[in-house]
Write an enzyme that holds these catalytic residues in place. Structure first.
Site, mmCIF file in Angstrom:
data_model
loop_
_atom_site.group_PDB
_atom_site.id
_atom_site.type_symbol
_atom_site.label_atom_id
_atom_site.label_comp_id
_atom_site.label_asym_id
_atom_site.label_seq_id
_atom_site.Cartn_x
_atom_site.Cartn_y
_atom_site.Cartn_z
ATOM 1 C CG ASN A 1 -2.005 -1.041 1.117
ATOM 2 O OD1 ASN A 1 -2.960 -0.885 0.382
ATOM 3 N ND2 ASN A 1 -1.831 -2.142 1.838
ATOM 4 C CD GLU B 1 -3.339 -3.559 -2.940
ATOM 5 O OE1 GLU B 1 -3.902 -3.050 -1.944
ATOM 6 O OE2 GLU B 1 -3.473 -4.758 -3.249
ATOM 7 C CG ASP C 1 -6.497 -0.300 -2.191
ATOM 8 O OD1 ASP C 1 -7.391 -1.145 -2.401
ATOM 9 O OD2 ASP C 1 -5.866 -0.224 -1.125
ATOM 10 C CD GLU D 1 -10.130 -4.093 -0.610
ATOM 11 O OE1 GLU D 1 -9.130 -4.517 -0.009
ATOM 12 O OE2 GLU D 1 -10.354 -2.890 -0.798
#
Length: 554
Positions: A391, A423, A453, A510
């Protein structure tokens, strides 16, 4: 007693003109008697006239000094012989000269004292006001709180509250348009607060980007009503020459105790409430004692974070991603954990939000990237060929070292770009889209996988989306969670899938928690699944076991 306080005492007790004349007359008369009694003007005691002249200038300023000089010249002039024993009178030129000298000395002394008083008043004003916005500062606020406590409350009441209004984006405004614009906004915010409350209610600026006001309040409910009024006033755009700007203002409030709590402590509580409101995305918040522990714990965690990186207390867990077509494991997301020596396993929500507001975020991301790539190398030696996702925050994208750090980390380990997936949220990209596009293109050129993301929760523009060198869209789990009960969520996921495929991107979903959800998403055309329905985040050892077990079971 300070010099300023002494001058104020003098002004209170000697401001009467008649008193000034009597005072000067008494001093001059005393000197006249002294000189006459000691033999006349030719003896040294005549210089004692400088005492009332200098004293008059010190007490009454230039006017008093001049009057004392003239009076002294006359007293020691035609009425005073050169020597009393002979009675010889003075020459006219002598006493006129002496009178002029006395007058000049009185004038200069008085002017100097007036300039000193003026400078002292200016220093006192500066000590209690911001020199740029000219608003009352923290010192003035502390004095006001202390005075209110002595008098039993604000405006004669026994219950009151301190409100702290914090302009969260004012630093950004100053950096973009200049500090004069941010100062002008502070002045306008001050004026808006003044317009909300009764005439004479003081509004203070205890620190940059913050205004404070104390109001009589009968209890928490009334305090919340006042906070709502303040929030509504701050929502209106601030009109400046050639532009209008919006200020993201949050308000914190603390009820003042009747026992006269220390002003610094009161302000700290209001600040805690305001900053907590901003962190939670709320407009206002009333202080509660529990906030103290939360803020202190967060700051303590942040302070220990750098040491945690150096001591090896940080670690990564890995949540697998599988292909929805054939079930293959195609990658994993690296999730940061902190094995705290006292608190045990700490999840990133307890320390990453604070790190994102500090320079530690860049060091933390660098640690995660290096740890993830080291893991890729170790797994490849064991036959696990996967890319790992990391991330990336908005602060990382604006760091001048971030691009070089990523490329150097790959080169140092002899890895290709496809070993790493970055991400990045829509909101992080949109803080500076042009800079983000240029940076992401550098990564794309070496085949680093770029994933957008939390897709659907930000505010990206389709115009920019088509220019992003991204190959993956990751649909936020909030839509997946409501898939079966919310037609709107299904439509959004369906639209995201169509848009991504039209742009040549893959879709990762997700938050897949069940086989039923997995099948629904697969039928909608999603490409990759991640969530507890596939696997929870796993430690390095557990991930290795899970991977080989899945491979053996087909």
């Amino acid at each position: 007693m300070s010099l300023s306080a002494f001058f104020r005492w003098l002004e209170r007790h000697f401001r009467n003109t008649a008193l000034m004349i009597l005072f000067l007359a008494a001093l001059n008369l005393g000197v006249y008697v002294l000189v006459l009694a000691t033999g006349g003007i030719k003896y040294v005691y005549s210089h004692s006239m400088y005492i009332p002249i200098l004293l008059a200038g010190f007490i009454f300023g230039a006017r008093g000094g001049v009057l004392a000089g003239l009076a002294g010249g006359v007293v020691l002039g035609p009425f005073m012989p050169i020597e009393t024993a002979t009675g010889e009178p003075q020459l006219l030129l002598n006493w006129v000269y002496r009178t002029g000298l006395f007058t000049l000395i009185g004038l200069f002394n008085g002017v100097a004292v007036e300039m000193l008083r003026l400078q002292l008043r200016e220093n006192e004003w500066l000590a209690r006001h911001d020199p740029f916005t000219r608003l009352p500062n923290r010192v003035a606020l502390m004095e006001y709180i202390e005075a209110s406590g002595r008098e039993g409350g604000v405006a004669g009441t026994t219950s009151s509250a301190l409100f702290a209004v914090f302009a969260e984006n004012l630093m950004e405004v100053g950096a973009t348009f200049g500090v004069r614009i941010s100062d002008e906004i502070m002045v306008q915010m001050h004026d808006r607060l003044l317009s909300l409350f009764p005439h004479g209610t003081p509004v203070f600026s205890p620190q940059p980007r913050e205004l404070s006001v104390i109001l009589p309040c009968r209890g928490p409910d009334e305090a919340r009503e006042e906070m709502d009024r303040i929030s509504a006033a701050m929502k209106e755009p601030f009109v400046l020459p050639d532009m209008s700007l919006h200020v993201e203002a949050v308000t914190g409030c603390v009820m003042l105790e009747k026992n006269g709590e220390d002003g610094h402590s009161v302000l700290r509580k209001a600040d805690i409430a305001a900053h907590t409101a901003g962190r939670k995305g709320e407009e206002s918040l009333l202080y509660d004692s529990e906030l103290d522990g939360t803020i202190a714990e967060n700051l303590e965690m942040l302070g220990a974070l750098k040491g945690a990186m150096e001591k090896g207390e940080l670690l990564l867990h890995y949540q697998p991603k599988v292909s929805m077509g054939d079930g293959r494991v195609v990658g994993a997301e690296s999730l940061l954990r902190w094995m705290h020596p006292v608190r045990g396993l700490v999840y990133p929500g307890s320390f990453v939000p604070q790190a994102e507001k500090s320079n530690l975020m860049n060091a933390l991301t660098e640690w995660v990237v290096n740890a993830a790539l080291d893991q890729v190398v170790r797994w490849r030696e064991e036959g696990i060929i996967l890319s790992l996702a990391v991330n990336v925050s908005a602060r990382d994208l604006t760091s001048p070292r971030f691009g070089e750090m990523i490329l150097e980390a790959l080169t140092r380990r002899g890895l290709d770009g496809e070993s790493l997936e970055l991400e990045i949220t829509e909101s992080a990209i949109m803080e500076d889209p042009q800079q983000a596009i240029e940076l992401l293109k550098r990564f794309s050129d070496v085949r680093v996988v770029i994933s957008i993301d939390d897709f659907g929760t930000g505010y990206s523009s389709l115009q920019y989306l088509s220019r992003f060198p991204a190959t993956v869209i990751k649909v936020d789990q909030s839509f997946v969670r409501n898939l079966r009960s919310d037609d709107g969520a299904r439509h959004i996921i369906d639209a995201a899938v169509r848009l991504a495929h039209a742009l040549g991107m893959e879709v990762v979903v997700e938050g897949v928690e069940s086989e039923e959800t997995f099948e629904m998403l697969r039928e909608m055309g999603c490409d990759i699944a991640q969530g507890y329905g596939v696997s929870p985040p796993l430690s390095e050892e557990d991930f290795r076991g899970w991977f080989f077990s899945r491979a053996m079971n087909g």
